[in-house]
Write an enzyme that holds these catalytic residues in place. Structure first.
Site, short mmCIF file in Angstrom:
data_model
loop_
_atom_site.label_atom_id
_atom_site.label_comp_id
_atom_site.label_asym_id
_atom_site.label_seq_id
_atom_site.Cartn_x
_atom_site.Cartn_y
_atom_site.Cartn_z
N ARG A 89 54.40 43.49 29.99
CA ARG A 89 54.38 45.13 30.83
C ARG A 89 55.22 44.97 31.98
NH1 ARG A 89 50.83 47.11 35.40
NH2 ARG A 89 51.77 49.46 36.11
N HIS A 134 57.88 52.03 39.57
CA HIS A 134 57.06 51.24 40.27
C HIS A 134 57.68 51.29 41.57
CE1 HIS A 134 54.05 47.80 39.48
NE2 HIS A 134 54.41 47.61 40.38
N GLU A 179 50.31 53.65 39.77
CA GLU A 179 49.65 53.24 40.91
C GLU A 179 50.41 53.77 42.43
OE1 GLU A 179 49.66 49.52 42.48
OE2 GLU A 179 47.90 48.87 41.23
N ASN A 305 44.61 49.68 37.61
CA ASN A 305 44.46 47.95 37.35
C ASN A 305 43.45 48.32 38.42
OD1 ASN A 305 47.06 48.76 36.80
ND2 ASN A 305 47.79 48.64 38.65
N TYR A 307 41.80 45.61 40.96
CA TYR A 307 41.95 44.42 42.00
C TYR A 307 40.32 44.14 42.68
CZ TYR A 307 46.51 43.86 40.76
OH TYR A 307 47.34 43.80 40.53
N GLU A 365 46.52 45.71 34.85
CA GLU A 365 47.03 44.61 35.73
C GLU A 365 45.97 44.01 36.53
OE1 GLU A 365 49.38 45.55 40.01
OE2 GLU A 365 50.70 46.73 39.07
O1 IFM Z 1 51.86 43.30 43.55
C1 IFM Z 1 51.33 44.08 43.17
C2 IFM Z 1 51.86 45.51 42.10
O2 IFM Z 1 52.97 45.50 42.85
C3 IFM Z 1 50.84 46.05 41.98
N1 IFM Z 1 49.59 46.26 41.76
C4 IFM Z 1 48.60 44.77 42.61
C5 IFM Z 1 50.14 43.99 42.87
C6 IFM Z 1 49.28 43.07 44.44
O3 IFM Z 1 49.58 43.58 45.01
#
Ligand code: IFM
Length: 455
Positions: A89, A134, A179, A305, A307, A365
């Site tokens: 990606r 992005h 995002e 994504n 985290y 992600e």
């Molecule tokens: O680096 C970023 C990415 O550009 C978008 N998602 C989160 C990642 C980590 O912060």
């Protein structure tokens, strides 16, 4: 490539735990890795301008050179191939295609770069997954108001048209936006991302235009690209109340409204959530007839994504949501301070599937940053990232066992890279980048992922 013996215990998760057609990849983005900021006709982006503004980037750096991927992409694609992933990606830099944001003709050199890159992926058995936006908006469009202005939606469609016509014979997987929460709110409300604006109403209007451009791009991409699969990637968080008090529970619902439902509800046909609109009052965006129908165009997949989870408490008087994020104690945290919670990922995926039934879901992600060190023997023993990765794959497997139609996993990121306002301080890569020499070294996590993918 062999995984260090000390990680054997973490190999409890196996590739064979996933279906044979599961997509395995890693993710990157243009501004974070490409460099070559002034080459081949590339125009200025809002991130170039933001980085040039003193005090915006923690280490005073910028993406002028980054990982020099623009020149070193064959080596990077070899490395991805060596990992054994079957998808890659990446994102396309709009200012390479239309240096002024719009124009009669796209910049041929910009298109050629991505054409070579895509060919390089296909030659190596990597399925290209292209993200159209992005975060690197051409500065010329920002000078005319950027995403606050509805005209930028039309500019984005013209850019999308040019790119998908050119690459659509080979790229079948398209992500309209990465995002939108970050583009809209970090960039226009908190102001700690480009373009550095602090205006809540503007951020909400930007957010609406980003979602609208997604919805309007969908049929256009389908027209240009035979067999295209088109989706959007959202950054989502599982949210829980700090206590079971009625006040905290209500605060968590409000926070979820702005963090998750504000995106998912309109994308899945429910319009903007009424409770959030009520909280926003006059801050709510201007929405024209037909916008919500466009945004709700059914997509082929949802990119998630993931985290970290968020814990929320009632905070009367604090912001429109009257809530605050509570730092839970005694939890594992990455070097960024983000809570490590594989279980949160399972909970999130299950919730999204049950509440919205988006169909195919891809984790576009997931990754972590640690205080990696290059050891004197030239290795990087990032045991914490290995553990993080293995446990999150376990969480993905659990989500699938609950019935979530999860179809792929992309690790963030292939390489250490420019982490936005944090500059080069944060390393997320499976490969260490020595920024002085641009030498790439696979970390223990890279070896682990390769070993996992080998089965
Ligand atoms: O680096 C970023 C990415 O550009 C978008 N998602 C989160 C990642 C980590 O912060």
């Amino acid at each position: 490539m062999t995984a260090p013996k000390s990680f054997a215990g973490m190999l409890a998760i196996h590739r064979t735990d996933f279906p044979a057609d599961f997509r395995w990849g890693c993710s990157t983005s243009s501004y974070q890795i490409e460099g070559a900021a002034h080459e081949d006709g590339r125009g200025e982006s809002i991130w170039d301008r933001f980085c040039a503004t003193p005090g915006k980037i923690r280490d005073g750096s910028n993406g002028d050179v980054a990982c020099d991927h623009y020149h070193r992409w064959p080596e990077d694609m070899e490395m991805a191939k060596g990992l054994g992933v079957n998808a890659y990606r990446f994102s396309i830099a709009w200012p390479r295609i239309f240096p002024q944001g719009v124009g009669a003709q796209p910049n041929a050199q910009g298109l050629d770069f991505y054409s070579r890159l895509v060919d390089g992926m296909l030659e190596r058995g990597l399925q290209p997954w292209a993200t159209l936006y992005h975060w690197d908006l051409p500065q010329a469009l920002q000078d005319q108001g950027g995403w606050v202005k509805r005209d930028t939606v039309d500019a984005y469609l013209a850019y999308t048209d040019a790119v998908t016509r050119h690459l659509g014979d080979r790229v079948k997987h398209w992500i309209t936006h990465n995002e939108p929460f970050c583009s809209a709110f970090l960039g226009h409300h908190e102001g700690n991302h480009a373009p550095g604006i602090r205006d809540h109403a503007a951020a909400l209007q930007v957010c609406h235009h980003l979602l609208l451009s997604h919805g309007r791009a969908f049929p256009l991409i389908k027209r240009n690209v035979a067999d295209a699969k088109v989706g959007i990637t959202l950054s989502l968080h599982p949210i829980s109340p700090a206590t079971q008090s009625a006040a905290d529970v209500a605060a968590a619902v409000r926070h979820d409204g702005t963090r998750n439902r504000w995106f998912l509800d309109p994308l899945y046909g429910r319009g903007y959530p009424a409770d959030v609109l009520q909280m926003l009052g006059k801050l709510a965006p201007t929405v024209q007839d037909g916008d919500l129908a466009a945004i709700a165009t059914p997509a082929d997949f949802l990119g998630v994504n993931y985290y970290f989870p968020e814990t929320v408490a009632d905070a009367p008087g604090q912001g429109v949501t009257q809530s605050r994020i509570v730092e839970s104690h005694d939890v594992e945290r990455t070097a960024f301070g983000w809570e490590v919670s594989p279980q949160g990922m399972t909970t999130l995926l299950d919730r999204v599937h049950r509440d919205y039934a988006p169909g195919d879901i891809y984790l576009t992600e997931n990754g972590s940053t640690w205080d990696d060190q290059m050891l004197p023997d030239g290795t990087v023993n990032d045991a914490q990232r290995v553990s993080y990765l293995a446990r999150h794959l376990g969480a993905a497997k659990q989500a699938m066992a609950l019935g979530v139609p999860l179809k792929g996993y992309f690790y963030w990121s292939l390489l250490d890279n420019f982490e936005w306002a944090e500059g080069y301080i944060r390393r997320f890569g499976l490969a260490w980048v020595d920024y002085a020499t641009q030498k790439r070294t696979l970390k223990a996590s890279g070896h682990w992922y390769a070993n996992f993918l080998k089965g």
